[in-house]
Structure formats: structure tokens, C-alpha cells
Design a protein around this motif. Structure first.
Motif, short mmCIF file in Angstrom:
data_model
loop_
_atom_site.label_atom_id
_atom_site.label_comp_id
_atom_site.label_asym_id
_atom_site.label_seq_id
_atom_site.Cartn_x
_atom_site.Cartn_y
_atom_site.Cartn_z
N GLY A 1 29.87 40.99 43.87
CA GLY A 1 30.55 40.70 45.13
C GLY A 1 32.06 40.77 44.97
N ASN A 2 32.56 40.25 43.87
CA ASN A 2 34.01 40.25 43.65
C ASN A 2 34.55 41.65 43.42
OD1 ASN A 2 36.52 39.71 41.54
ND2 ASN A 2 36.34 38.18 43.15
N LEU A 3 33.69 42.57 42.98
CA LEU A 3 34.13 43.92 42.64
C LEU A 3 34.02 44.89 43.81
CD1 LEU A 3 32.61 44.13 39.06
CD2 LEU A 3 35.03 44.03 39.66
N LEU A 4 33.59 44.41 44.96
CA LEU A 4 33.44 45.26 46.14
C LEU A 4 34.37 44.76 47.24
CD1 LEU A 4 29.55 45.59 46.22
CD2 LEU A 4 31.18 47.41 45.67
N PRO A 5 34.86 45.63 48.12
CA PRO A 5 34.59 47.06 48.15
C PRO A 5 35.56 47.83 47.28
CG PRO A 5 35.96 46.49 50.00
CD PRO A 5 35.71 45.21 49.25
N ASN A 6 35.23 49.12 47.11
CA ASN A 6 36.13 50.06 46.46
C ASN A 6 36.42 51.17 47.48
OD1 ASN A 6 33.66 49.84 43.89
ND2 ASN A 6 35.46 48.55 44.08
N GLY A 7 37.22 52.11 47.08
CA GLY A 7 37.40 53.32 47.87
C GLY A 7 37.94 53.10 49.26
N LEU A 8 37.29 53.74 50.23
CA LEU A 8 37.86 53.81 51.58
C LEU A 8 37.98 52.43 52.23
CD1 LEU A 8 38.92 55.64 53.82
CD2 LEU A 8 36.56 55.96 54.60
N ASP B 1 35.09 46.05 26.23
CA ASP B 1 35.94 47.17 25.81
C ASP B 1 37.41 46.91 26.11
OD1 ASP B 1 33.83 48.62 24.86
OD2 ASP B 1 33.59 49.86 26.63
N GLY B 2 37.70 45.73 26.65
CA GLY B 2 39.08 45.37 26.92
C GLY B 2 39.56 45.66 28.33
N VAL B 3 38.63 45.99 29.22
CA VAL B 3 39.01 46.32 30.60
C VAL B 3 38.42 45.28 31.55
CG1 VAL B 3 38.87 48.03 32.46
CG2 VAL B 3 39.06 48.78 30.06
N LEU B 4 39.27 44.50 32.19
CA LEU B 4 38.80 43.56 33.21
C LEU B 4 38.75 44.31 34.54
CD1 LEU B 4 38.00 40.71 34.13
CD2 LEU B 4 40.41 40.21 34.46
N GLU B 5 37.54 44.65 34.96
CA GLU B 5 37.42 45.43 36.20
C GLU B 5 37.80 44.58 37.41
OE1 GLU B 5 33.49 47.26 36.35
OE2 GLU B 5 34.46 49.09 35.61
N HIS B 6 38.32 45.25 38.40
CA HIS B 6 38.68 44.61 39.67
C HIS B 6 38.41 45.62 40.77
CE1 HIS B 6 41.27 42.80 42.81
NE2 HIS B 6 41.00 41.67 42.18
N ARG B 7 38.12 45.12 41.94
CA ARG B 7 37.79 46.06 43.02
C ARG B 7 38.94 47.02 43.32
NH1 ARG B 7 38.38 41.09 44.58
NH2 ARG B 7 39.91 40.49 46.13
N THR B 8 40.16 46.60 43.03
CA THR B 8 41.31 47.47 43.32
C THR B 8 41.49 48.56 42.26
OG1 THR B 8 42.74 45.91 42.16
CG2 THR B 8 42.58 45.68 44.55
N THR B 9 40.80 48.42 41.14
CA THR B 9 40.97 49.43 40.08
C THR B 9 39.66 50.14 39.76
OG1 THR B 9 40.58 47.73 38.38
CG2 THR B 9 42.86 48.18 38.99
N ARG B 10 38.56 49.75 40.43
CA ARG B 10 37.26 50.31 40.08
C ARG B 10 36.88 51.53 40.92
NH1 ARG B 10 31.29 47.54 40.08
NH2 ARG B 10 31.69 47.50 42.30
#
Lengths: 396, 377
Positions: B145-152, B218-227
Motif C-alpha cells: 500500500g505504501n509503495l503505490l501508486p507509481n507512474g501516471l 540490496d541497500g535500496v529503500l523503495e518508495h512509490r516516488t522512486t519505484r
């Protein structure tokens, strides 16, 4: 003991949904033999720039615990060895594009001829039988085809692309099919073949809304809202990008929430005495709730809401998940020893058994790491035969 | 023959996850008996509703092929049904189980070969075992939920709250996990006996979001703004939206061909995937211009012919009437009490080259009350 101890899988999968399917089976105790080749390794052994990953992964969650062999399936002898492996396996899983396994002679017809008790599962975009079966696809396309992505998104915005969770859900359904097939074999003595279409898994996840559409009612896009609950959503809290998800189902939950946020006036309004009345005026209730949450620490808000009986949870990022004591106590997050001597947090099996174990025991195998066991012990190939097969680029 | 023919399940559920577990087992041939309270289980009254507004599409969808008895835990009939069952699916909160008729220890002692599958938002053990959960809280507690939305969506609404996926996605996948866990335990009954299986909807969401935890390692904290995809994604077209993703080099080459090999694609930086990533917004502007004003069917046909993965964002009505769905037999008619016959999705898979047949219709409340008398005998 793990529940699937003694079950052997020939695993042809190398991309997302398929590896997740067999990953779960491996965690449940199955011996999973992963077939790759130097030219066709698992996606996590390669960079994936479109996802922003410019290096191979240092750990592959969905390959952990598997055994690895190299086989060039395009070589007739490679396909023959794969058939021999399937002949001594209980399960075969693949997620090539439809038609590839048939070209290799490794489809259900080919493998079940070698092993009539085999349970086989194919996971593909549109299934083996479909006017679109030749189409390539990824998780966002499954969501688009299947309607899940169409209905997801902000109510006043465009569709929302769904991501890896969709891939893995397709794999999860494949795992269920394997288990159903193994039960059928145990009960009725016959193997079975399951053809899972990832886009249909997306459809199944909105089955009730497709049924609603079939009755003549077009489903709406809801964002974080819910057709039967209000307040219901994800609300800003103090401290920047920190959010709390809240869902109020019952009347007494609304009363408790109003008392907590200091809005007894809302609780006293007759129109809010029912869910229907609250849903009819959801925007005002959202504003009232967010006026409170925006002054709160996110975790404290969730704790306080749960304390008065309201469903709430912080919208967590991956770091919060990895750090969570509850998930660690359950074995959902575990620290795993890496070959370099360090540890990293990984995800355990999403199920706990009172009488059995489940979870990851080994890390990602090196490509071809288990060929002595698989080719030597299981398929009885001599060292000389294996050397010859390597020279012939069959084992490659 | 369906694989679970002869398998018996007792379901005591008010939530989607537990009910979906039962539904999957019924679809594969198990006899699934819902033990309901006198007013019917909660799902009978949950949205979305079918035309007319009174009959729950959610219940009809989840109860396909099940049987219904009105019976409460603690009543003699309930234990008699447990005695005949291979699996018991239950989503009663932990505190309500303790020392009562649904106490796992009591049930285990009385029914030593039974698989008791507990399905709860945060599980039956751990510090949050007593926490309430709904779809929105489960999906946001699991990370996706925290990682959405992406893109448009993110481009258009950058400051808005993160988003859940539609409907009951997280709960349904927890239901799949519960069903497969039940079958796993069932396969080992002769070796291990019956047991208690603890499914947390949150755990399943976390597992399905495995990539984010793997990336963190792997050292990458994903975020919806960067995913977001570096290029590709959702694009408006004449009659809706399409999704276009090119994850492999040959697909990129197909895209070059598809959009007519314009001069901007000759830029040497775009010959390298990393360069495309750096120039992603620019690439997307060009794709957007190419897609605008053209019908989705034309874009999809041209894209897939060129080896470019493209799909239309289809509306629910298109899916119900879709050629793919008809060819695969995805839907089957079901007689829904109070409404009539409608096509209901059966299963997202075929078996042995054929659609899986519908397990039956959703039952009216108490339709199979005679099963209680049979069980007590």
C-alpha cells in the motif's frame, strides 16, 4: 519436519510468478530443482534497468532453498534430461510463454507420458488456451487485462498499474494448484495439469465486482475508500510522509473513534448512526478524522485507534516491516546468514504450523551448484558423461 | 475428477480471506459447509451489491458451490460437523476463541486429525494478534500500500495518500495461502496428525511484496516516488488507457519499430537501458504522443505484433463479455437466490485442458440443514 518433505519438483521457472510458486513449495519442504542455463538464468541473476536495478541482486528471495542445475533445453539432449528429471519428480512447474514447452517436447503431453502421476502447473500471462496466449505480459499488464488495474487508482484519476504483488499472486495460485493436484493424486492415483493465467488471477481478485457488472451495475473506482465503510482511508499524520490506514465498520467503532478524536458532536448526529449515513457524508468524516491524525505520530495514532477497537495500521515502508517485532516474532521476517558472514532480513513462509516447520534453510544457489546430486545421484550420470554433455553445451 | 472430491471442510467465516479459502477448496471439489448464525454470515450483507441493491455480489461470489447450515459453535451439531471434517476454517478473533468452543486446544483434543486453519488479519500469535484489520489496513501494513501508486497516478497526484489495490486483493491472497496451507497440512496428516495452521493476512501481503524487502537488503529503500518504471507505464488513448512495458532489449527494439523509428530514438544514449532510464520522462512523452487519439485495440494489436507488451485497461463489462474469458470458460452461470442467473467467475485456471466446472450455486441460508442431523447421527 516440513509438510512437503519427500515431494520433488522439477522447476523450469525463471521469472517472478513461477519462481514464487516453487519458492513457497520449497519453504514447505519440497525438494525443488531449478533448471536454468548460462544463457537463460533467473531474472535476479541479471540487471533489470527498467525497474531501476542496474546490478544483479545480492540475494534472490524466491530462489532461496532451491537446488540449481544448468540445462540447455533447446538442445534435444537437454530436453531429454529434463524429461528424465520430471519422470522421477512429483511436480513440474513452468512459466514460459504459451507454446514454448510444447516446442521443447516438455509440455503436459510430453512429461505425463514419462510420468503419469506427475502434477504439472503452467503459469503464463493469458494461459495456454486463449486468443491472446502468444502475448507477452508483466504484472501491470495482467492487472490491465484483468480489470484490477482499471478499478484501482484515485477515484478521479486514471487506472493504476499493479506491480510485483500481482506476479506473486499468480504464483501463489499456482502453488494452490500444485497442492490440489497432489491431493488428487493421493486420493485418486492420477496426476493432473493446471494452466494458470495470471490475468485471470487478476480477474478472480475482483470476482465480486465482475459479478456486479454482469448484473448491470458498473463498479466505481474507490481509491482508498470503501462502499460500505466510513471513515475509511489513509490519512496524513504529523511528520511528513507518514500515513495511517483506518477503517470503521461498526456503529460502536464510530462512537469510539469520535470519542478518541474529541468529536462527540459527530457521534451525536443521527445521520451518522448507521454505516449508510456515514458513507453518504464520507468526505466530511474524512476531514474530521484527518484533522486529528495530522496532529498525531502515525504509530501512536494506530495504537490509540486499535486501543478503542478501531481497525488501524500505519502505512508501512519496507524498513518498518523489517524492523517490526510482531513480524519477527511470527517468523515472517527472519535474519538470514549470508555467505560473506553478514546477515540480512528475509521473508519466511507466510504460514505457521503447530506441528510442522516451514521456511528458508538455504540461500540462493549458485548456478549449477547441485549438479553432483541431481545429475550424478538422481540421474546416474557418470562424471565422463557429464563432461561430454558440457562439451556439447547441453549442460551449460 | 476434481482433485478434492471427498475432502470435507467446515467453514466458520465472516471475513473475505477465510471465505475465499473455502471457496477455492469448493472449486476443486471439496464439500464446504458454511456454519452460519441465524441472521446469516456477515458477508451476506456486504457490498458490492447486485442490481437491485439487496443481494451481495461479494457473498454470491465467495459462496459458490458451498452448503449452508445454521449452527453456532458449541452446539452439538457443530462438533458433529467438525468430527466429519478434514479441515476447519475459522476467523474468530483470538480473544473470543479462548476457553470457548473454538479454543484450538479443545478442538485438537477432540478431533486429533483435524486441520484447524485460523485466518486473521495479524495472525493468532504475536503482539498484534488481537488487532483488528480490514483490507485497507492489511494492505498498508504489508508494505505494498505504501509503495503505490507509481507512474501516471503519481505524476498527476503527487501529494496524495498512498493507495491500496482495488477490492479485497490482500484478503483474497491470504485466502489462497490458507487453502494451500490447509492442503499442505492435509498431505502430512498420516505423519504429523492434525494441527493448527496460523495464517495472518499481513504475513501474506508481506510475502507477496517480497521484492521490496529483497531490494532493502540490496541497500535500496523503495518508495512509490522512486519505484515507477523508468520508462513505460499507463498511457491515455482514444478510448481509455493502455499499459506498455518493455523490460527486455528486443521489446525496446520492437517499440522503436512500433512508434515509427523517429529521429529522437537514434540518440546514442538511448541505445543503453541505463540511458533510457535517465531519459525516461522524455521517452514517455513520446510514447504518450504516439498513443494519444488512437483506439486501444489498434495500439494493442500493433504493439503485440511488434513484440511489445501492451494491454488495454479493460472495463469490467468488457471482461465479462471478453473473448479470452469465453474461450477459457472463466465464467459459468450460477443461480443467485433473489436475483436469477448470472455469470460467476469460477477459477483462474484450467485443469487437464478444460475449464474447471462450477461447483454449484451460492446457497440460501440454511439450505443444507439436513446435514446437521446426518452428522449428529
Amino acid at each position: 519436519m516440513k509438510p512437503l518433505a519427500g515431494v520433488r519438483i522439477t522447476d523450469f521457472t525463471v521469472h517472478a510468478a513461477g519462481p514464487f510458486c516453487t519458492h513457497l513449495l520449497a519453504q514447505l519442504g519440497a525438494e525443488c530443482i531449478k533448471i536454468e542455463s548460462r544463457l537463460r538464468p533467473d531474472i535476479f541473476r541479471k540487471p533489470h534497468p527498467v525497474y531501476g536495478r542496474t546490478e544483479p541482486s545480492t540475494f534472490d528471495q524466491v530462489s532461496a532453498g532451491k537446488l540449481s542445475v544448468r540445462l540447455n533445453l533447446k538442445h534435444p539432449k537437454g530436453a531429454e534430461l529434463a524429461r528424465a528429471l520430471a519422470a522421477i519428480s512429483d511436480v513440474a512447474v513452468e512459466n514460459f510463454r504459451a507454446g514454448v514447452m510444447a516446442r521443447l517436447g516438455l509440455d503436459w503431453a510430453g512429461l505425463s507420458a514419462a510420468n503419469p502421476r506427475l502434477v504439472m502447473v503452467s503459469v503464463s500471462s493469458s494461459g495456454q488456451v486463449s486468443p491472446d496466449s502468444r502475448f507477452a505480459g508483466y504484472a501491470p499488464l495482467f492487472g490491465a487485462w484483468g480489470g484490477l488495474g482499471t478499478l484501482s487508482g484515485y477515484a478521479d484519476g486514471p487506472p493504476m498499474e499493479v506491480r510485483h504483488m500481482m506476479d506473486h499472486a499468480a504464483g501463489l495460485n499456482g502453488t494452490f494448484a500444485v497442492l490440489a493436484g497432489l491431493h488428487g493424486r493421493a486420493r485418486h492415483g492420477q496426476g493432473a495439469y493446471f494452466d494458470v493465467a495470471a490475468r485471470d488471477v487478476a480477474c478472480a481478485s475482483i470476482g465480486e465486482y465482475l459479478l456486479q457488472a454482469a448484473s448491470g451495475v458498473a463498479p466505481e473506482r474507490w481509491g482508498n475508500a470503501h462502499p460500505g465503510m466510513a471513515p475509511h482511508g489513509v490519512y496524513a499524520t504529523a511528520g511528513g510522509d507518514a500515513w495511517v490506514a483506518v477503517a470503521v465498520r461498526e456503529d460502536q467503532e464510530f462512537q469510539a473513534l469520535c470519542a478518541l478524536i474529541g468529536r462527540a458532536d459527530l457521534a451525536a448526529e443521527p445521520r451518522y448512526a448507521s454505516a449508510a449515513g456515514r458513507c453518504a457524508d464520507r468526505a466530511r468524516l474524512d476531514v474530521a478524522l484527518e484533522a486529528w491524525t495530522s496532529t498525531q505520530n502515525a504509530e501512536a495514532a494506530a495504537q490509540a485507534l486499535q486501543g478503542v477497537g478501531v481497525a488501524a495500521h500505519v502505512s508501512w515502508n519496507p524498513q518498518a516491516i523489517v524492523d517490526d517485532p510482531h513480524l519477527r516474532a511470527r517468523g515472517t521476517i527472519v535474519d538470514f546468514a549470508m555467505p560473506d558472514g553478514g546477515t540480512r532480513a528475509v521473508i519466511g513462509a507466510p504460514m505457521r504450523f503447530s506441528n510442522a516447520e516451514a521456511g528458508i534453510e538455504r540461500g540462493t544457489p549458485k548456478l549449477g551448484e547441485h549438479e553432483d546430486y541431481v545429475f550424478g545421484e538422481l540421474l546416474k550420470l557418470s562424471r565422463e558423461e557429464r563432461s561430454l554433455l558440457e562439451q556439447q553445451e547441453v549442460i551449460a | 475428477m476434481l482433485p478434492l472430491r471427498g475432502f470435507r471442510v467446515l467453514e466458520h467465516a465472516k471475513g473475505v480471506a477465510a471465505a475465499y479459502a473455502g471457496r477455492l477448496l469448493a472449486t476443486m471439489g471439496a464439500q464446504v459447509i458454511m456454519a452460519e448464525p441465524a441472521e446469516g454470515c456477515r458477508l451476506r450483507h456486504e457490498p458490492p451489491f447486485l442490481a437491485g441493491g439487496e443481494v451481495s455480489a461479494l457473498f454470491a461470489s465467495l459462496a459458490l458451490g458451498k452448503q449452508s447450515v445454521v449452527c453456532a459453535p458449541g452446539e452439538p451439531g457443530f462438533d458433529a460437523l467438525l468430527a466429519r471434517a478434514d479441515v476447519f476454517i475459522d476467523d474468530t478473533p483470538v480473544a473470543e476463541r479462548a476457553s470457548g468452543p473454538l479454543d484450538p486446544d479443545r478442538i485438537s483434543a477432540a478431533h486429533p486429525r483435524l486441520i484447524y486453519v485460523s485466518v486473521l488479519p495479524f495472525g493468532a500469535a504475536g503482539g498484534k494478534a488481537g488487532w483488528k484489520g480490514e483490507e485497507v489496513t492489511v494492505m498498508h501494513s504489508g508494505g505494498e500500500g505504501n509503495l503505490l501508486p507509481n507512474g501516471l497516478n503519481l505524476e498527476l497526484f503527487p501529494g496524495r495518500a498512498p493507495l491500496k489495490m482495488y477490492g479485497n486483493f490482500a484478503q483474497m491472497q491470504a485466502g489462497v495461502a490458507a487453502a494451500l496451507a490447509a492442503l499442505s497440512a492435509g498431505l502430512s496428516v498420516s505423519a504429523l496428525g492434525g494441527q493448527f495452521v496460523d495464517i495472518a493476512e499481513q504475513d501474506v501481503s508481506v510475502a507477496l511484496s517480497a521484492m521490496a524487502v529483497q531490494r532493502l537488503g540490496d541497500g535500496v529503500l523503495e518508495h512509490r516516488t522512486t519505484r515507477s518504471f523508468r520508462w513505460g507505464g499507463v498511457f491515455p488513448c482514444a478510448d481509455g488507457h493502455i499499459e506498455l512495458v518493455t523490460a527486455e532489449e528486443r521489446q525496446w527494439q520492437g517499440l522503436v519499430q512500433l512508434v515509427g523509428s523517429p529521429a529522437w530514438m537514434d540518440d546514442p544514449e538511448l541505445s543503453d537501458p541505463a540511458g533510457r532510464g535517465r531519459r525516461g520522462p522524455e521517452v514517455n512523452r513520446e510514447i504518450r504522443a504516439w498513443a494519444a487519439g488512437r483506439p486501444a485495440a489498434e495500439l494493442v494489436a500493433a504493439g503485440q505484433a511488434a513484440g511489445v507488451p501492451v494491454a488495454k485497461y479493460r472495463e469490467p463489462g468488457e471482461i465479462v463479455a471478453g473473448e479470452h474469458e469465453q474461450v477459457r470458460g472463466l465464467f459459468a452461470p450460477a443461480a443467485i437466490p433473489g436475483v436469477g442467473t448470472l455469470p460467476v467467475l469460477v477459477a483462474p485456471m484450467q485443469m487437464n485442458g478444460a475449464p474447471i466446472p462450477s461447483p454449484g450455486d451460492p446457497p440460501v441460508l440454511g439450505a443444507n440443514q439436513s446435514l446437521l442431523a446426518e452428522a449428529v447421527r
